[in-house]
Every structure is written in structure tokens, then in C-alpha cells.
Design a protein around this motif. Structure first.
Motif, PDB file in Angstrom:
ATOM      1  N   MET A   1      12.664  19.060   5.322  1.00  0.00           N
ATOM      2  CA  MET A   1      12.174  18.403   6.274  1.00  0.00           C
ATOM      3  C   MET A   1      13.475  18.232   7.110  1.00  0.00           C
ATOM      4  O   MET A   1      14.621  17.915   6.851  1.00  0.00           O
TER       5      MET A   1
ATOM      6  N   ALA B   1       3.858   8.847  -6.152  1.00  0.00           N
ATOM      7  CA  ALA B   1       3.997  10.244  -5.726  1.00  0.00           C
ATOM      8  C   ALA B   1       5.500  10.581  -6.821  1.00  0.00           C
ATOM      9  O   ALA B   1       5.457  11.863  -7.211  1.00  0.00           O
TER      10      ALA B   1
ATOM     11  N   LYS C   1      12.068  13.886  -0.134  1.00  0.00           N
ATOM     12  CA  LYS C   1      11.191  14.405   1.140  1.00  0.00           C
ATOM     13  C   LYS C   1      12.056  15.436   2.038  1.00  0.00           C
ATOM     14  O   LYS C   1      11.844  16.168   2.676  1.00  0.00           O
TER      15      LYS C   1
ATOM     16  N   LEU D   1      12.045  13.218   9.168  1.00  0.00           N
ATOM     17  CA  LEU D   1      12.443  12.539   8.211  1.00  0.00           C
ATOM     18  C   LEU D   1      12.368  10.983   8.935  1.00  0.00           C
ATOM     19  O   LEU D   1      12.077   9.879   8.275  1.00  0.00           O
TER      20      LEU D   1
ATOM     21  N   SER E   1       4.311  18.353  -0.569  1.00  0.00           N
ATOM     22  CA  SER E   1       4.996  18.070   0.598  1.00  0.00           C
ATOM     23  C   SER E   1       5.837  19.608   0.893  1.00  0.00           C
ATOM     24  O   SER E   1       6.107  20.281  -0.138  1.00  0.00           O
TER      25      SER E   1
ATOM     26  N   PHE F   1      -3.478   1.563   6.747  1.00  0.00           N
ATOM     27  CA  PHE F   1      -3.076   2.442   5.557  1.00  0.00           C
ATOM     28  C   PHE F   1      -4.070   3.523   5.373  1.00  0.00           C
ATOM     29  O   PHE F   1      -3.820   4.662   5.317  1.00  0.00           O
ATOM     30  N   TYR F   2      -5.372   3.042   4.863  1.00  0.00           N
ATOM     31  CA  TYR F   2      -6.345   4.075   4.319  1.00  0.00           C
ATOM     32  C   TYR F   2      -6.858   5.153   5.518  1.00  0.00           C
ATOM     33  O   TYR F   2      -7.331   6.011   5.130  1.00  0.00           O
TER      34      TYR F   2
ATOM     35  N   GLN G   1       2.173   3.918  -3.425  1.00  0.00           N
ATOM     36  CA  GLN G   1       1.608   5.305  -3.446  1.00  0.00           C
ATOM     37  C   GLN G   1       3.007   6.005  -3.553  1.00  0.00           C
ATOM     38  O   GLN G   1       3.175   7.245  -4.100  1.00  0.00           O
ATOM     39  N   ILE G   2       4.479   5.711  -3.027  1.00  0.00           N
ATOM     40  CA  ILE G   2       5.549   6.371  -3.259  1.00  0.00           C
ATOM     41  C   ILE G   2       5.967   6.277  -4.934  1.00  0.00           C
ATOM     42  O   ILE G   2       6.332   7.368  -5.265  1.00  0.00           O
TER      43      ILE G   2
ATOM     44  N   TRP H   1       2.237  11.508   1.419  1.00  0.00           N
ATOM     45  CA  TRP H   1       3.284  10.427   0.795  1.00  0.00           C
ATOM     46  C   TRP H   1       3.604  11.047  -0.435  1.00  0.00           C
ATOM     47  O   TRP H   1       4.645  11.055  -1.129  1.00  0.00           O
ATOM     48  N   SER H   2       2.889  12.103  -0.851  1.00  0.00           N
ATOM     49  CA  SER H   2       2.968  12.791  -2.220  1.00  0.00           C
ATOM     50  C   SER H   2       4.515  13.646  -2.018  1.00  0.00           C
ATOM     51  O   SER H   2       4.722  14.243  -0.829  1.00  0.00           O
ATOM     52  N   LEU H   3       4.816  14.147  -3.277  1.00  0.00           N
ATOM     53  CA  LEU H   3       6.199  14.867  -3.188  1.00  0.00           C
ATOM     54  C   LEU H   3       5.749  16.481  -3.542  1.00  0.00           C
ATOM     55  O   LEU H   3       6.188  17.332  -3.134  1.00  0.00           O
ATOM     56  N   ILE H   4       4.617  16.424  -4.420  1.00  0.00           N
ATOM     57  CA  ILE H   4       4.242  17.900  -5.123  1.00  0.00           C
ATOM     58  C   ILE H   4       3.729  18.799  -4.018  1.00  0.00           C
ATOM     59  O   ILE H   4       4.102  19.969  -3.755  1.00  0.00           O
TER      60      ILE H   4
ATOM     61  N   PRO I   1       0.714  -1.044   0.026  1.00  0.00           N
ATOM     62  CA  PRO I   1       0.046   0.074  -0.026  1.00  0.00           C
ATOM     63  C   PRO I   1       0.801   1.307  -0.190  1.00  0.00           C
ATOM     64  O   PRO I   1       0.338   2.147  -0.901  1.00  0.00           O
ATOM     65  N   VAL I   2       1.854   1.318   0.686  1.00  0.00           N
ATOM     66  CA  VAL I   2       2.586   2.389   0.927  1.00  0.00           C
ATOM     67  C   VAL I   2       3.594   2.549  -0.395  1.00  0.00           C
ATOM     68  O   VAL I   2       3.726   3.715  -0.977  1.00  0.00           O
ATOM     69  N   PHE I   3       4.285   1.526  -0.856  1.00  0.00           N
ATOM     70  CA  PHE I   3       5.221   1.638  -1.748  1.00  0.00           C
ATOM     71  C   PHE I   3       4.563   1.933  -3.252  1.00  0.00           C
ATOM     72  O   PHE I   3       5.033   2.591  -4.102  1.00  0.00           O
TER      73      PHE I   3
ATOM     74  N   GLU J   1       4.480  11.206 -10.483  1.00  0.00           N
ATOM     75  CA  GLU J   1       3.845  12.359 -10.544  1.00  0.00           C
ATOM     76  C   GLU J   1       4.729  13.461 -10.399  1.00  0.00           C
ATOM     77  O   GLU J   1       4.606  14.680 -11.073  1.00  0.00           O
ATOM     78  N   ALA J   2       5.716  13.557  -9.497  1.00  0.00           N
ATOM     79  CA  ALA J   2       6.760  14.776  -9.314  1.00  0.00           C
ATOM     80  C   ALA J   2       7.449  14.882 -10.418  1.00  0.00           C
ATOM     81  O   ALA J   2       7.815  16.054 -10.974  1.00  0.00           O
TER      82      ALA J   2
ATOM     83  N   TRP K   1      12.920   8.904  -2.725  1.00  0.00           N
ATOM     84  CA  TRP K   1      11.788   9.666  -2.303  1.00  0.00           C
ATOM     85  C   TRP K   1      11.969  10.164  -0.932  1.00  0.00           C
ATOM     86  O   TRP K   1      11.733  11.357  -0.873  1.00  0.00           O
ATOM     87  N   LEU K   2      12.946   9.303  -0.175  1.00  0.00           N
ATOM     88  CA  LEU K   2      13.015   9.942   1.195  1.00  0.00           C
ATOM     89  C   LEU K   2      13.935  11.224   1.082  1.00  0.00           C
ATOM     90  O   LEU K   2      13.916  12.162   1.709  1.00  0.00           O
TER      91      LEU K   2
ATOM     92  N   LEU L   1      12.556   4.271  -3.040  1.00  0.00           N
ATOM     93  CA  LEU L   1      12.447   4.540  -1.619  1.00  0.00           C
ATOM     94  C   LEU L   1      13.395   5.518  -1.203  1.00  0.00           C
ATOM     95  O   LEU L   1      13.180   6.479  -0.683  1.00  0.00           O
TER      96      LEU L   1
END
Lengths: 578, 578
Positions: free
Chosen positions: B153, A218, A456, B158, B149, B136-137, A214-215, B144-147, A210-212, A221-222, A452-453, A449
Motif C-alpha cells: 500500500m 483481522a 496493511k 495508508l 488485502s 460503519f456497516y 474488526q481489526i 479491514w482484513s489482512l488476509i 466497531p472498527v477496532f 485470522e491472519a 495492523w497498519l 492498531l
């Protein structure tokens, strides 16, 4: 707070990988230096306790190859951690622990009257400070084979074996390793790899990741936004390396041209693919694997800057059409492997548009240009691309591999890649959420990952500053190289590759001299850089600015060592090699 | 030495992932129990000091999601570490440190008059004890998004973010996760991933990966020997997942049949590929990607045991030949995804040999049969295969992905995959030493390191015992299932898949009942198992024995929970899902 002595590059203390441990402050008298009491030291283990006087300030360099765990056992301390890219300050209370990752650097000072720290590190991980792979061949003690190895092994022997693996591997965390288009890792990569092992999963289905999932979305999209595509109509997927990014471009282009080929195959479709003569060899591998045939990769000549000559591209396409070939895809390169050249994307885009040809950009190495205002001009036109390959394991120092394939045709990934027969796995009503349907792989880890970190952590502005910082280093290196009589820049770099011919010490003509110098540098454990050969047969060193902590001084050291190589060194080295 | 209470499966204390920490000995009086003094506890950090009386013995369970570092600060201790597969004993001196990896278990006792340990663990890594992805939901706090965020940080934020990634990921380290053909990891995988990050390299060239290239060769040789091929004539290469193993088989078969296609392409070659109807969908992806077309994957029916019917294969091939198709490859499966069935390899081999067809065996899931005398009969005939896919991230619990593609045609990998244009990279005079020439990928990490470490640790005999141990678990589970009125085995398993239909509580006919039960188990956080549907539309649970520490009790727990699911549970769950 302690003075920050260790910035991007460490010109004062040199290469930190060899200087692991606690350091005395040169600006303090002896009486104020720390007393380091080694409680016990075994071959594999080292535990230290460090006492601080109230006024002390110390720097500790991060471990090169392991975690360094610090425990505050008395008082309070203030710590400043230098990530290379960024510095953070925090307070450490009594009983608190800090884990210092490789490539991070710490400066600490006590903020109570007395303070004490307990330091533990696994020393076995720290033997690898050499660049010289020749040591490997002398390692007669380690038996790598499985067939001849003993039936079983105790933990201590297993631990020794793991140490041997590291000790005999190439020191790619040294800024003087630049044989490939990667060097060093960001701490985020160490953390991400650890998370990866401990959340073992596949991105095939959303239920399992579920997380990965979305990452991945994300990041896609960016980056699509950076490219200049709109979010709603573009998509991307992580693939195992830039090679597969280029494969996927060929695949998507073919399916879009001949959708019926998905079920029927592509028999009788003599397609042609155009890349520059400086493009990565993965296009050839793609033509081979996907069944186009290597001969159908047409290499277009480049100009003196290593950029594809678009008039020749246009002429070749016109000619091929007359001969009955179908021009399918142009693979432009943003950042070539050797020179770091950027093909003229805008011109190529126009041609592709008018000819109805898929326009792919291999930005595996050049993608940082998307982030920097100073470099953005190099990728103008990328917004017209149908697809882009993006690597985060090169410039952004993630672990290998961390690649995104991006396309502006959102629905195409599903159309091109979804097949029946995964009913046991794909139960989701919205197929595009189960991202395994958008690609070839079934088992697929969270490769992106770390990047992405990092994003962030630093934000888009921070990433942009990182790229700009490397450009400054490039400019300073170029300036210095131009002052050197025996160094010849092969071209004025517009990116992070420095191609430099080292001339013979007696200024004799020897096209092979740079290749010889490269071997001596490696044998002497001074640097592990790559070389290449131009069309006239002249060899030259290819230095790349990619290690997160690289400095101008690192490059100057390598080039000074290169200049110091004598005819005698070369002769000795070739004797040793035989 | 302390009694080992925690073996493969932990029937006494249940699922250890939820019981992290020090445990009291039930067999000792209160006065002799350890006093655990928590020195300090912050949200992210926990440091403990543990004192031992001379006669004490304690068990500590390994951390589920982080390292646990133990430091001996007084006296000496004896430790016994249970790796699940194996137990090791060692002595810990004053000042020594021990790093306990996830999935390992420790039993300690003092061997001096007094002893004390200092224990530190990063508590942030230990929040993930749930199986339920629905959490998760509900996680509205993590962006999670970068756009969208924030620009930047700090380290603490982090660190929180990294924790969120773990906390919201699926708990695939729990033995009650078995949705995919993997579950859990061996400690060797955690170590290998760490080595991997810190020796960042590519296996493309020997210069950059002297050790990992040898390890790849060592594993290849050892597995080829198990298959029954001779070392000198066979070879293998790591590819990113079983899917690519099957792709490479299609590729090698095609190149061998039509060598000229390497340069010219494969236009006008209507090749056909035969797999069973139970084969993995990656063959279809391969036909799609390599340009054969999905229609040219011909699915052969299976018998009641899920095995390919060879007479039908023979008839189909004969028919295709009459129609002008070229039968190129038969892809047999050793261990199908749903049932764990093994195709009759010997018969298929004979047919392939007489027809001159490439014989590939997809042993991604079934490869452990190569190691066990009890299962070896299932893969008799594999020695006649032209190629084999072998996954170490499934049964052998390495990190994803860890796949070897193996072929008995040694020179073919180079012939099929080497292209010009990598001159900047490949400087080696013996091309086969630069293993990137043997495959598609350029950047390629040491995927097989964990499995190599495991093999070195346990030896061939040890690996064989591991597989046999799982067979015993399977037999005990089957015995129990057969006593249950409301559980119906879909077939008598010959391998590690248990396909079980759960009948309706009121014994009503409901083909969907098992699928509903699966959803309730997941929603209630009791288990994350997969389901499938047979040709009559009957759904059933697919339980797999793959977690390194799985026990009979784990399976019984899951099935008892499945039997306890009520009509009411199902109704509530479908309400919640809408």
C-alpha cells in the motif's frame, strides 16, 4: 529525485537522533547550498523558512521526538520519504503540508524554478538525545512529586514539565538502546497512538469499537493462518503484554481440563506446568497469580543451544504422574529472552499430544519467524500448539503493549472467560462479537492498531523481507565478531540475539568484565545494552537486533566501544556509582 | 482580551465538534469581520491564512480530532486558551507557533497594528463528527482484513486507511457519547500519549524508566494521602484497568492469608469473596481467573439506594463460617456502574476489622469523591481499607487504561508478586525501585502520565473544583428532570449517574420503552447513551456526567430528544435493524 543517503542504519551520517535538522549536501559546491534563515527562535519554538534553488537537492532527517511539519509556500517540491522499511515518493504542491513522523526520513528537491518551504517543529521535544540515565539523578530542577508541588501551574510551566519528562527519559528511540527486547518505534505506532487517544474506546463491546473489534479479528485470522490453524476454528484476543498471554494459556488449559472449576474453583487440583530453564519468568508469575503455586512450575534443563531437552521433559512428566500430579501444560519458548533460542516444538508437540497436555508456545520475541521463509524452520510444530503468545511491541516496534493471545480452540475463549453480571454493558445477541466476553479486561484499547497498519502498509511479503533483512545484519555481525580476539560469542545465534563476552584488556580471567563494560558504556552514554550471566558465572553482553533502523555499523560501534573500555574506566565508573 | 464565549458546555454554539474552524464575532459589524482566505484546499489538507485588523477579536474552536497548528506570520497576538477546566492567557510573537490540542479552545486578538496567522490542519482527521455506528456497516469501501488485502500500500492509501479507521469509529469525544463510564479526553491525554509513544519504555525497571517510575510513586503517594494512609506504609502500582485492580486485591488478600500458597498453590482453601449485587462483574472474572470459582463470589443485596446491606453481609459471613468457608475479602464499591451508589464503607470497615477480612474498595468510578469536600462524606471509611482501585480514565478523562491499585500494606506488593528468574532484567540492589517486581506485568507503559500532568496543572484545589462543578451540573439536571411529566428519576442521585425512565408518549405501560428510545437516539445520531434494567424489568436510560466539557444543556438536549421519540420512530428503527 534526490539520492537516498539514509537507509536502514545510516552508516554515512551515524546516529540520526543527534543530527536533527537540515543538512548540507556534501556533493554540491557552497554556492548551491541552501540558505537557511531562522526567522525566530525561542527556547521552545523554532520556525524556519528554506529557499531552494532550481537545481538543489537536500536531505532532511526526521525529528527524533516530535512531528516536523513542512509547508510548501512557493513552487512545487518532490519528496521521497524513507520509512526505514520502505520508501515513498510524492509531489508537494504550493500550500500543501507534510507531517514527518519520528523515525521517518525525507529527501526533497524543487521541481519548479523556485520553491520555498516553511518548517515548524516544536523544539522542546528534541532535547532528549542522550542515553545516560544518570543525568536524571542530577536533575534537581524538576519536582516530580505531587504532594510538595505548587497548587497550580500555567501552560508554559506545564509545557516545560512535559519537556522535562522527555528530556529525563531514556532514549529508547536510539538504535543503541537495546536493554529490553524493544528499541525504537515505527511511525505507524506514533500515528496509531494518536488515533487511539482521539477515538478513546474499549474493545469490550462491538457497539463502542466497531472498527477496532474488526481489526482485532483481522489480525487474529491472519496470524492464525500463519501459524497453520484454520480460520473457522481458532481465535485470539489482545491482552496487556506477553505476560498476560502466558497467563491466559494457563487459564484456558485449566478450564478445559476441569470445566467445573469455572464455578467451583480449582481446589484439590495439583497441576504441573513445564517450561525450560530459559523461559520467561512470567510463567512463574502466572502460577503465582492463578494459584498454582510457583513450585508447580517445573523447569526443564536446556541443551548447549538453550533449547529444552525433550527427553528430560518426558521423564519429568512420567515421574510427576507417578507422584499424583496432573501435568497440565507445557510452555515452550520460541525465542528465549537471553539467547533467542527456540525449543524443539515438533518433539514437544508429539509428547503433549500423546500425554493429553496443553501445548503453549510463548512466541512473544520469536514470532517474526512465522513471517520469514529463512526462519520458518525454527517454528515447525507450532501448528500443533493449543495456544500462542504473540508480541508486536518487540520486533515489530509497536508501542508497549501490543500482544495477541491465540488459541486453536475457538469456543474456549468465551467458555473460559464469560461471566454473568455485565448486563448493563453487553446487549449483543451474538456474544462473541462483544469481545470483552472473551477475556478478563473490561476497558481495553486498540493495542494492535499500529501493527495492523504496518501489515496493511507492507503486506505479508514486505514483513517477510524485513525479517530477512535483520538476518543479514545478524550474519554480518557474527562474521565480524569472529575476527575479534577479545570478543567471544557465547553461542552461534540462530535468531536476533547476539550474546558476546568481552574479554579483559589484559586477557586476565574476570567473569564480571562484561558486566563492568556494560556499566561503562551506559555511563559514557555510548550504549544501553543488557548483560546476563551463564551457569558458570560468566557475564556477557546481550545485543539484540530489533531497532527498525539498526545497522551492522551500530553493532560494530557498540562492540568497538566495549573493546575500548579500560581498567581505569571501570574503576572510575565504580567510584562514580558509589 | 476577547470575551470567552466557550465555557464548559458551550450553550451558545452547541456541540463544538461539528463547528470546527474560525468563527465570526456576532458582536462586530460585517466590516470588522475577519477575511478568511483559503489558500489551497486538497482532499486531505487545508491551509489557511487569517489577517487581523487591530480591533478584531475572534474565537477559534479547537479541532475535534487533530492538532491545529497556528503560526504567527505578522505582528503579535494575544491568545486565551480554554481547557474546559482552566483558562490560560499568553502572547504570541511573530514567528511563534501554537499547537492547539483537541478539546481546547482559543480566543485571539491582535496586539500590534496588523497581525496575521497561518493556520494548518490535517483535514483528514476531521471527518468523524457522527455518533452513528450504523454508518460503519455501510462502509463497503474499507477492507479491514489482512488476509484478503493487497500485498502492499502506498502512503496515500495508508493515510486514507487511517482516516477510515477514525471516520468509522464511534465519536467518543462528543459529550453526547456516554455509553461507557468515559467520554472525551483532556488535552493532557493527547500530549501524554504522544510522549508515551516517543519515550517507549517499560516501568518494569527503574533503569529504563527513571522518570515514569518516580511519577508512579508520586501519584501513589498523593492518592494514598487523600485516602488517609500514611506515605511510609502504603504503596501502589499501575495495572491495566480497573478489572486488574480488583484482581490484585483478591491476589494480595489471598497471599496475605496464606503466604505459603505463593510457592505451594492454594489447593484446599475454600475462600469466599463478598460484593454487592451492584458490584462490577470484574470480581467474578477475578474469581474465575485466580481459581476461586465464580460461586465463591457472594452477592449481597442492596437497599433502595443501591448500597450494600451490611446486616445481610454480616449474616452471610457468619453463615459461611459455620459451613467451613473462609471469608477472605469484602469488595465494597464506591460508585456503582449503573446507579453510582456508594456502599457504606465505615460499617463494612468495622465488620471486616472485627472478622479479620481484607477490605477492598473498588473506587474506579467513584474516586473523584476523594477530591471534593462536597462528596468526601461518601467515602468516609475508605481510610480503613486494605486496598483501593482508582481509575483515571473514567472521570479524569485520561486515555484507556489508567488505573492504580493501592494498598496500605507497603511490603505486600513485593512479597506477593516478586518471583525468581528475572535475573537478566532486574539488576537493582533495591528491589522495590524496579517496580516490575511489585506486579504481574513485565512490559508496562506510563499509563498515569496524563493524570499526573493534569494534577500538576490544576493542583489539588483545581481538581476539587472540577468535581464540584460536575455536582452543580447534576443538581441542575435533576431539578429539570423533576419538572418533566414523562421522565422518572429511578433514584435521587448522590453522584454523577442519572438513571431516568422515559415514559411512553401515550403514557402506556411499556417497560421496554426506554431501551427502545435509546436505540432510536443512537440510530438518529442524537446520543449514544446506555440503558439498564431494574429488578422489576423496567428499562431506563443511564446518563453520566463525565465528559470534561459537558453542560446542563447537553443533558437537556438528550432528554428532550428522548421525549420526542415517537411510536413511529421505534417501529421504523426496529424495521431498519432487522
Amino acid at each position: 529525485m534526490g539520492t537516498k543517503l539514509y537507509k536502514n542504519g545510516y552508516p554515512v551520517l551515524g546516529y540520526w537522533g543527534k543530527q536533527l535538522g537540515w543538512h548540507r549536501r556534501p556533493d554540491l559546491p557552497n554556492s548551491k547550498q541552501p540558505s537557511i534563515e531562522t526567522i525566530v527562535q525561542t527556547p521552545r519554538l523554532e520556525v524556519q523558512r528554506l529557499g531552494f534553488a532550481p537545481s538543489s537537492r537536500y536531505e532532511v532527517l526526521g525529528p527524533a521526538f516530535a512531528y516536523l511539519d513542512l509547508f510548501v509556500t512557493e513552487g512545487r517540491l518532490r519528496a521521497s520519504i524513507d520509512f526505514g522499511f520502505k520508501t515513498e515518493v510524492c509531489e508537494l504542491e504550493l500550500g500543501s503540508q507534510m507531517r514527518l513522523y519520528p523515525n521517518s526520513h525525507l529527501c526533497i528537491e524543487p521541481i519548479s524554478n523556485t520553491a520555498q518551504m516553511f518548517v515548524a517543529r516544536v523544539a522542546e521535544f528534541e532535547t532528549r538525545t542522550e542515553l545516560n540515565p544518570s543525568r536524571f539523578y542530577q536533575d534537581l530542577n524538576t519536582d516530580w512529586s505531587l504532594i510538595s508541588s505548587p497548587a497550580t501551574m500555567n501552560l508554559s510551566a506545564l509545557s516545560d514539565l512535559a519537556s522535562s519528562v522527555i528530556a529525563n527519559s531514556i532514549d529508547s528511540l536510539s538504535p543503541k538502546f537495546m536493554n529490553q527486547l524493544y528499541s525504537g518505534v515505527i511511525p505507524h505506532a506514533i500515528i496509531a497512538d494518536n488515533i487511539r487517544s482521539q477515538t478513546k474506546t474499549t474493545l469490550a463491546i462491538q457497539e463502542a469499537s466497531p472498527v477496532f473489534s474488526q481489526i482485532e479479528v483481522a489480525l487474529t485470522e491472519a496470524i492464525c493462518q500463519l501459524i497453520g490453524w484454520s480460520c473457522g476454528t481458532s481465535d485470539g484476543i489482545s491482552v496487556p503484554g506477553g505476560t498476560f498471554g502466558n497467563f491466559m494459556a494457563l487459564h484456558c488449559a485449566r478450564i478445559r481440563k476441569w470445566p467445573e472449576g469455572k464455578s467451583k474453583g480449582f481446589f484439590g487440583k495439583p497441576a504441573r506446568i513445564y517450561v525450560s530453564s530459559e523461559a520467561h519468568y512470567s510463567f512463574k508469575k502466572g502460577a503465582l497469580a492463578l494459584g498454582f503455586g510457583i513450585d508447580n512450575i517445573v523447569e526443564i534443563a536446556t541443551d548447549e543451544h538453550g533449547k529444552m531437552i525433550v527427553s528430560q521433559l518426558a521423564a519429568t512428566i512420567a515421574n510427576d504422574k507417578r507422584s499424583g500430579f496432573v501435568p497440565l501444560l507445557v510452555g515452550a519458548t520460541a525465542g528465549t529472552t537471553v539467547q533467542g533460542a527456540f525449543d524443539p516444538l515438533e518433539e514437544i508437540a508429539r509428547l503433549c499430544q500423546s500425554e493429553g497436555i496443553w501445548f503453549h508456545v510463548d512466541a512473544a520475541w520469536g514470532c517474526p519467524a512465522l513471517f520469514s521463509k529463512k526462519l520458518k524452520h525454527l517454528v515447525v510444530g507450532i501448528e500443533a500448539a493449543d495456544s500462542v503468545t504473540f508480541d508486536a511491541h518487540k520486533f515489530f516496534a509497536s508501542s508497549l503493549t501490543a500482544t495477541l493471545f491465540l488459541t486453536k480452540h475457538k469456543s474456549l475463549l468465551l467458555e473460559a472467560n464469560d461471566v454473568a453480571g455485565g448486563d448493563y454493558l453487553f446487549h449483543n445477541n451474538t456474544p462473541e462479537s462483544d469481545r470483552g466476553r472473551l477475556t478478563w479486561q473490561c476497558g481495553r484499547g486498540p493495542d494492535l492498531l499500529a501493527f495492523w497498519l504496518l501489515w496493511k502498509h507492507l503486506g505479508l511479503q514486505g514483513l517477510s523481507e524485513v525479517v530477512d533483512h535483520f538476518l543479514v545484519i545478524q550474519q554480518e555481525c557474527v562474521k565480524w565478531i569472529q575476527t575479534q580476539q577479545r570478543l567471544k560469542l557465547m553461542h552461534q545465534p540462530e535468531y536476533l540475539n547476539l550474546c558476546v563476552e568481552v574479554l579483559h584488556p589484559q586477557m586476565k580471567t574476570d567473569n564480571e568484565w562484561s558486566a563492568k563494560v556494560r556499566r561503562v558504556l551506559k555511563a559514557k552514554n555510548q550504549a544501553f545494552v543488557n548483560y546476563s550471566t551463564n551457569s558458570e558465572g560468566v557475564t556477557f553482553l546481550r545485543l539484540i537486533l530489533v531497532h527498525p533502523h539498526i545497522s551492522v555499523q551500530n553493532i560494530l560501534d557498540i562492540l568497538n566501544d566495549a573493546l575500548s573500555v579500560t581498567v581505569d574506566d571501570v574503576n572510575k565508573n565504580s567510584l562514580a556509582a558509589t
